[in-house]
Write a protein that holds these residues in place. Structure first.
Motif, mmCIF file in Angstrom:
data_model
loop_
_atom_site.group_PDB
_atom_site.id
_atom_site.type_symbol
_atom_site.label_atom_id
_atom_site.label_comp_id
_atom_site.label_asym_id
_atom_site.label_seq_id
_atom_site.Cartn_x
_atom_site.Cartn_y
_atom_site.Cartn_z
ATOM 1 N N VAL A 255 -7.304 -17.802 -67.016
ATOM 2 C CA VAL A 255 -7.699 -17.747 -68.424
ATOM 3 C C VAL A 255 -7.701 -16.287 -68.843
ATOM 4 O O VAL A 255 -7.617 -15.371 -68.030
ATOM 5 C CB VAL A 255 -9.099 -18.368 -68.673
ATOM 6 C CG1 VAL A 255 -9.089 -19.851 -68.401
ATOM 7 C CG2 VAL A 255 -10.165 -17.673 -67.829
ATOM 8 N N SER A 256 -7.819 -16.063 -70.145
ATOM 9 C CA SER A 256 -7.860 -14.707 -70.668
ATOM 10 C C SER A 256 -9.067 -13.965 -70.114
ATOM 11 O O SER A 256 -10.187 -14.489 -70.078
ATOM 12 C CB SER A 256 -7.923 -14.743 -72.200
ATOM 13 O OG SER A 256 -8.190 -13.456 -72.716
ATOM 14 N N VAL A 275 -8.448 -26.196 -65.773
ATOM 15 C CA VAL A 275 -9.140 -25.050 -66.360
ATOM 16 C C VAL A 275 -9.190 -25.230 -67.869
ATOM 17 O O VAL A 275 -8.185 -25.559 -68.502
ATOM 18 C CB VAL A 275 -8.433 -23.729 -66.008
ATOM 19 C CG1 VAL A 275 -9.163 -22.555 -66.645
ATOM 20 C CG2 VAL A 275 -8.360 -23.543 -64.499
ATOM 21 N N LEU A 276 -10.360 -24.991 -68.433
ATOM 22 C CA LEU A 276 -10.560 -25.049 -69.875
ATOM 23 C C LEU A 276 -10.814 -23.632 -70.360
ATOM 24 O O LEU A 276 -11.753 -22.972 -69.922
ATOM 25 C CB LEU A 276 -11.755 -25.949 -70.199
ATOM 26 C CG LEU A 276 -11.879 -26.489 -71.616
ATOM 27 C CD1 LEU A 276 -10.676 -27.339 -71.990
ATOM 28 C CD2 LEU A 276 -13.153 -27.310 -71.745
ATOM 29 N N GLY A 277 -9.950 -23.137 -71.253
ATOM 30 C CA GLY A 277 -10.105 -21.781 -71.765
ATOM 31 C C GLY A 277 -8.782 -21.232 -72.242
ATOM 32 O O GLY A 277 -7.712 -21.782 -71.946
ATOM 33 N N PRO A 278 -8.790 -20.130 -72.978
ATOM 34 C CA PRO A 278 -7.540 -19.554 -73.499
ATOM 35 C C PRO A 278 -6.697 -18.937 -72.385
ATOM 36 O O PRO A 278 -7.214 -18.215 -71.530
ATOM 37 C CB PRO A 278 -8.030 -18.489 -74.483
ATOM 38 C CG PRO A 278 -9.402 -18.123 -73.991
ATOM 39 C CD PRO A 278 -9.974 -19.363 -73.401
ATOM 40 N N LEU A 279 -5.381 -19.213 -72.415
ATOM 41 C CA LEU A 279 -4.487 -18.652 -71.410
ATOM 42 C C LEU A 279 -4.197 -17.182 -71.681
ATOM 43 O O LEU A 279 -4.043 -16.392 -70.760
ATOM 44 C CB LEU A 279 -3.174 -19.448 -71.370
ATOM 45 C CG LEU A 279 -3.288 -20.896 -70.881
ATOM 46 C CD1 LEU A 279 -1.951 -21.602 -70.996
ATOM 47 C CD2 LEU A 279 -3.775 -20.930 -69.439
ATOM 48 N N LEU A 280 -4.088 -16.800 -72.932
ATOM 49 C CA LEU A 280 -3.807 -15.423 -73.318
ATOM 50 C C LEU A 280 -4.878 -14.955 -74.298
ATOM 51 O O LEU A 280 -5.530 -15.763 -74.954
ATOM 52 C CB LEU A 280 -2.414 -15.325 -73.958
ATOM 53 C CG LEU A 280 -1.239 -15.702 -73.052
ATOM 54 C CD1 LEU A 280 0.044 -15.750 -73.873
ATOM 55 C CD2 LEU A 280 -1.095 -14.726 -71.910
ATOM 56 N N ALA A 282 -4.723 -13.872 -77.243
ATOM 57 C CA ALA A 282 -4.529 -14.299 -78.624
ATOM 58 C C ALA A 282 -4.390 -15.808 -78.771
ATOM 59 O O ALA A 282 -4.269 -16.317 -79.880
ATOM 60 C CB ALA A 282 -3.284 -13.619 -79.201
ATOM 61 N N SER A 283 -4.381 -16.537 -77.669
ATOM 62 C CA SER A 283 -4.125 -17.971 -77.741
ATOM 63 C C SER A 283 -5.402 -18.743 -78.026
ATOM 64 O O SER A 283 -6.517 -18.249 -77.872
ATOM 65 C CB SER A 283 -3.512 -18.465 -76.430
ATOM 66 O OG SER A 283 -4.462 -18.383 -75.391
ATOM 67 N N SER A 300 -0.098 -27.527 -69.583
ATOM 68 C CA SER A 300 -1.198 -27.103 -70.443
ATOM 69 C C SER A 300 -1.118 -27.843 -71.769
ATOM 70 O O SER A 300 -0.049 -28.326 -72.167
ATOM 71 C CB SER A 300 -1.173 -25.584 -70.676
ATOM 72 O OG SER A 300 -0.010 -25.213 -71.399
ATOM 73 N N LYS A 301 -2.264 -27.931 -72.438
ATOM 74 C CA LYS A 301 -2.349 -28.594 -73.748
ATOM 75 C C LYS A 301 -3.270 -27.771 -74.626
ATOM 76 O O LYS A 301 -4.408 -27.474 -74.247
ATOM 77 C CB LYS A 301 -2.874 -30.020 -73.586
ATOM 78 C CG LYS A 301 -2.997 -30.791 -74.913
ATOM 79 C CD LYS A 301 -3.659 -32.139 -74.699
ATOM 80 C CE LYS A 301 -2.745 -33.102 -73.956
ATOM 81 N NZ LYS A 301 -1.639 -33.583 -74.802
ATOM 82 N N GLU A 302 -2.781 -27.400 -75.797
ATOM 83 C CA GLU A 302 -3.577 -26.602 -76.723
ATOM 84 C C GLU A 302 -4.612 -27.484 -77.421
ATOM 85 O O GLU A 302 -4.329 -28.628 -77.789
ATOM 86 C CB GLU A 302 -2.667 -25.933 -77.751
ATOM 87 C CG GLU A 302 -3.357 -24.829 -78.541
ATOM 88 C CD GLU A 302 -2.398 -24.049 -79.409
ATOM 89 O OE1 GLU A 302 -2.261 -24.426 -80.588
ATOM 90 O OE2 GLU A 302 -1.788 -23.081 -78.913
ATOM 91 N N LEU A 303 -5.813 -26.933 -77.626
ATOM 92 C CA LEU A 303 -6.917 -27.657 -78.257
ATOM 93 C C LEU A 303 -7.309 -26.911 -79.526
ATOM 94 O O LEU A 303 -8.229 -26.074 -79.517
ATOM 95 C CB LEU A 303 -8.099 -27.755 -77.288
ATOM 96 C CG LEU A 303 -7.779 -28.387 -75.922
ATOM 97 C CD1 LEU A 303 -8.962 -28.231 -74.974
ATOM 98 C CD2 LEU A 303 -7.404 -29.853 -76.076
ATOM 99 N N PRO A 304 -6.625 -27.171 -80.633
ATOM 100 C CA PRO A 304 -6.828 -26.371 -81.851
ATOM 101 C C PRO A 304 -8.218 -26.498 -82.457
ATOM 102 O O PRO A 304 -8.669 -25.597 -83.165
ATOM 103 C CB PRO A 304 -5.749 -26.919 -82.805
ATOM 104 C CG PRO A 304 -5.436 -28.286 -82.296
ATOM 105 C CD PRO A 304 -5.606 -28.217 -80.815
#
Length: 698
Positions: A255-256, A275-280, A282-283, A300-304
Motif C-alpha cells: 500500500v502507499s 490488502v485494503l488500502g491505496p496502492l499509490l 494518488a490512488s 485489484s479492485k478500486e473502491l471509489p
C-alpha cells in the motif's frame, strides 16, 4: 493466480455503521449465513446467497453492543455482550434480546471467540481467558488480571491446532507491542515482545495471523506500506517469560507508504494475502490480492466510495464496508507457482508432487531436531556421507503433517559448495531434486554448480523437472551436451526414456550415399523435388564429392544414444524465443551443425511414421523438433552457410520443407472437399433414406 469476482451488496436497512465501521462479521453453523454486528445496538443474520437478512435483534435503548456477536458451533445459538459485562444467548426463534438468557459477568469482556469443534472462549480486557461453559456455571467468578496496567489488547485470534485450542492476542503499552499465546487445555501462557521500528510506535498496527506447523505466522502492515512477518512459537521452551521476537520483510510496498488509516491486511492462504488500502499515493482505496511467494500483485479492485479500513473473509468471500453498505466480493486463489506466472507450467505433473510452505519448519518432522539439519551446522558436522545418510532418514518421514522446505536445504548445501570448492554432495542434491518440489528460482545456483562439475546427469534431471530455467542456462547445458566426449558419457548413468532403439536405423553409409531411397514418406520423394538437379550438380563437383563422405547418412543417428537423451532434455525444456536466440549465437558452429543433423534425423524418423511421432516413453514432439530447427537456423544461418559440411544438410532441409509444403497444400484441398461433402450431406439429410453417389475429388 487470484481473481476478484463481481461484488454485491447486502441489505443494510437495519444496520448502522459508526465512524469506525462494524464491530464484526462472523460465520454461523450454516455455511451461507453470517452474523453482522454494527457499532450500535443491532445484530443481523444474513443469508449471503439470497442477499437478504433472515433475522435482526437489538438491545434496548441506552444499551450498547460492545463486541461482535458469534455463533456457538456446538449448540447453534448466538452469543453477544453489551455494556462490556452483560452476556446474552439466543437462537433464531427468539425475537426480543431483552427476554433471552442473560448473565452479568464480574469483569469487562474484550471479545468472544468461537471456532468449530470446540466451545467458545471469552477473552477479558485484562487478558484472562475462560471457556463459555465454565463461565456460565459461575458468572460472578473472580477474573484475574493477566496483563499489566495500561496495557491494552489491540487484536486477538483463535485457532485449533491438533485439537488444541490456541488463543493469541496482541497488546500495546506506550507504543510497545507484546504477543501472548494461551494454550487453553494446558493453561500454558507465553509472552513475547514484538520488535518494531521506532517509527512504528506512534502508528496503530494492523495484524493478521495463521498457524503453520508449530509456529504462528503473525503478519503486520507497517506505516511504510510493507508487510512484515513474525514467527511466534506455539510451545515455548525458554525459561525467560518475555522473549524478544524480530520481524522479516514479507511483501514490499503493498500500500502507499503515506497511508495512515484505512489499511488492513488479511491472510487468505499460505500463498496469498488480501490488502485494503491505496496502492499509490494518488490512488483511491483499493482491494488487492498479493502473492507471498513471488512478491507480485495478482489482482485489484478500486473502491471509489471509500472504506472503513475493515476486512473480513470467510470461505471464498471477502466482506467490507464500501461507502455505507456492507459489500461482499467473492474471490478465487489458485495454487501459485513461478512457472504458472511465466506461462511455462508443464501440463503433465506427477501425482506425488508435494506442496511447499514458504519458510522452514523443521519441527513438523517429529523425531528430528532442527539443529541437526541447519545449513550453518552442516559446515562443521559430519562428512558428505553423514549428510547423505541423515538426509535419507529425513526424507523417509511421511507423517500426515510432513512439510519440508527443500529449497532452504539446497541453499545451505550450495552455500557450503561456494566456500569449500572440494565439497560437492552430489548424492544429496540428487535426492533433493527427486523430491519434485524444487524449481530453478528456489535454488538458482544448483545448475551453475552442476555445470562447473560437468554433471550431465544432474543437469538432465533439472531440465526434466524445473519449469522455470533461464534461457542462458538452457544454452549452457546445450553447449556442454554437444561438446562432452563420448568416452566421458560411457560410464555416466543417464535417463534413456526419451530415446528409442537406433540399432535398426544404422545402415551401410556407402550404399546410402550412392542411391536415394524410393520410399515415399508422408508425400515426400527426394527425386520429385525441383532441387534434384541442384543436388546432382553439387554432387558432380570433385571437391563436393570429397566432402560428402563426411556428411551423415539419412538413416543413421549422428550422435550416440546417451548424448541423444541429453539433447532430448533440452528439446523438452521451456523457453522464450526472444531470450533464447541471442544465446544460441554463442554456440560453436560445428556443434550447431551436429545438433541440426540430429534434429534432421529425428524429423526424418517422425516423417516416416504414420502418426508423425517418435517411439519411446517421452520422446521429442514434431513441433519441438521443427521449432528448434527454426531457432538454430535463425540464429546461425550465415555461419552455417559458410561451413562446407552443412551444405548438403541445408539442401536436404530445403528439399524436405518444400515437399512438406506440397503435402500440406494437397491436404488442404482434401479438407475443402470434405467440407463440401459435409454440406451436401446436411442438405440431403431430409431426402430419401437410401442413395448412392459417386464424387470425383481429382
Amino acid at each position: 493466480m487470484a481473481a476478484l469476482e463481481e461484488e454485491f451488496t447486502l441489505s443494510t436497512g437495519v444496520l448502522g455503521a459508526g465512524p469506525e465501521g462494524f464491530l464484526g462479521v462472523e460465520q454461523t453453523d450454516k455455511a451461507d449465513q453470517f452474523l453482522v454486528t454494527d457499532s450500535g445496538r443491532t445484530v443481523v443474520l444474513y443469508k449471503v446467497s439470497d442477499q437478504k437478512p433472515l433475522g435482526s435483534w437489538s438491545v434496548k435503548q441506552g444499551q450498547t453492543v460492545t463486541c461482535p456477536a458469534v455463533c456457538n458451533f456446538q449448540t447453534g445459538e448466538y452469543i453477544v455482550v453489551h455494556d462490556h459485562k452483560v452476556l446474552r444467548i439466543w437462537n433464531n426463534e427468539d425475537v426480543n434480546l431483552d427476554r433471552v438468557f442473560k448473565a452479568t459477568l464480574s469483569a469487562e469482556v474484550h471479545r468472544i471467540h468461537s471456532v468449530q469443534r470446540t466451545e467458545p472462549l471469552v477473552l477479558f480486557r485484562r487478558g484472562a481467558v475462560r471457556g463459555l461453559e465454565a463461565l456460565l456455571t459461575e458468572p460472578q467468578q473472580n477474573i484475574e488480571a493477566v496483563i499489566p496496567d495500561e496495557e491494552v489488547i489491540r487484536w486477538s485470534e483463535f485457532f485449533m491446532v491438533f485439537k488444541q485450542p490456541v488463543l493469541i492476542f496482541i497488546t500495546e503499552k506506550h507504543g510497545n507491542y507484546f504477543a501472548y499465546v494461551q494454550l487453553c487445555k494446558s493453561h500454558g501462557l507465553s509472552k513475547y515482545t514484538l520488535l518494531l521500528g521506532k517509527e512504528e510506535k506512534s502508528i496503530k498496527q494492523n495484524f493478521t495471523a495463521r498457524v503453520d506447523g508449530k509456529f504462528i505466522s503473525l503478519v503486520s502492515l507497517s506505516s511504510d506500506g510493507c508487510a512484515y512477518e513474525t514467527l511466534i512459537p506455539l510451545y515455548s521452551n525458554d525459561a525467560e517469560n518475555n522473549q524478544r521476537l524480530g520481524r522479516a520483510l514479507m511483501l514490499k510496498a503493498v500500500v502507499s507508504g503515506g497511508a495512515r488509516n484505512g489499511t488492513t491486511i488479511t491472510i487468505l492462504d499460505q500463498d496469498h494475502v488480501a490488502v485494503l488500502g491505496p496502492l499509490l499515493p494518488a490512488s483511491k482505496e483499493c482491494l488487492s490480492i498479493w502473492n507471498i511467494k513471488f512478491q507480485t500483485l495478482q489482482t485489484s479492485k478500486e473502491l471509489p466510495q471509500g472504506t472503513s479500513g475493515q476486512l473480513w473473509y470467510h470461505g471464498e468471500a471477502l466482506f467490507m464496508l464500501h461507502g455505507k453498505c456492507l459489500t461482499v466480493i467473492p474471490y478465487k486463489c489458485e495454487v501459485s507457482s513461478l512457472a504458472g506466472a511465466l506461462g511455462k507450467l508443464k501440463h503433465t505433473q506427477e501425482s506425488d508432487t508435494h506442496s511447499m510452505p514458504h519458510f522452514v519448519n523443521w519441527e513438523t518432522c517429529s523425531g528430528y531436531e532442527p539443529e541437526s539439519y541447519s545449513a550453518e551446522q552442516s559446515r562443521t558436522k559430519g562428512s558428505e556421507k553423514h549428510i547423505e545418510v541423515e538426509l535419507r532418514k529425513f526424507l523417509a518421514k511421511s507423517t500426515p503433517d510432513f512439510h519440508t522446505v527443500i529449497g532452504d536445504i539446497v541453499a545451505g548445501l550450495l552455500e557450503r559448495c561456494k566456500t569449500e570448492p572440494s565439497f560437492y554432495p552430489r548424492n544429496c542434491l540428487m535426492q533433493l531434486i527427486q523430491t519434485r518440489v524444487l524449481s530453478y528460482s528456489l535454488c538458482p545456483g544448483l545448475m551453475e554448480i552442476a555445470l562447473e562439475h560437468t554433471d550431465v546427469q544432474m543437469l538432465q534431471l533439472c531440465l526434466q523437472q524445473f519449469p522455470d530455467i533461464p534461457e542462458s542456462t538452457t544454452c549452457a547445458c546445450l553447449k556442454l551436451f554437444l561438446s562432452i566426449g563420448d568416452d566421458c558419457l560411457r560410464d555416466i548413468n543417464i535417463n534413456m526414456e526419451s530415446v528409442f532403439d537406433y540399432s535398426d536405423t544404422i545402415q551401410d553409409e556407402k550404399k546410402e550415399m550412392e542411391e536415394q531411397t524410393e520410399i515415399v514418406q508422408n508425400g515426400f520423394s527426394p527425386e520429385d523435388s525441383s532441387c534434384s538437379k541442384d543436388s546432382q550438380q553439387l554432387n558432380k563437383k570433385p571437391e563436393d564429392e570429397a566432402k560428402e563422405t563426411i556428411s551423415f547418412p539419412m538413416t543413421a543417428c549422428p550422435v550416440a544414444s546417451k548424448r541423444a537423451a541429453l539433447l532430448n532434455a533440452v528439446l523438452h525444456s521451456a523457453y522464450s524465443e526472444t531470450f533464447l536466440l541471442p544465446h544460441l549465437k554463442d554456440i560453436p558452429a560445428k556443434h550447431i551443425t551436429l545438433f541440426l543433423q540430429y534434429l534432421y534425423f529425428l524429423y526424418l524418423k517422425c516423417s516416416g511414421n504414420a502418426t508423425m511421432t517418435l517411439p519411446g516413453v517421452s520422446p521429442p514432439t514434431l513441433s519441438q523438433i521443427m521449432d528448434w530447427i527454426c531457432l538454430l537456423l535463425d540464429a546461425n544461418f550465415t555461419v552455417i552457410l559458410m561451413i562446407p559440411e552443412a551444405k548438403r544438410l541445408l539442401l536436404n532441409l530445403y528439399k524436405f520443407v518444400k515437399s512438406q509444403i506440397s503435402v500440406y497444400s494437397e491436404l488442404n484441398k482434401i479438407e475443402v472437399s470434405f467440407r463440401e461433402l459435409q454440406k451436401l450431406s446436411q442438405d440431403k439429410s431430409s431426402r430419401g433414406l437410401y442413395s448412392i453417389e459417386v464424387l470425383e475429388l481429382f
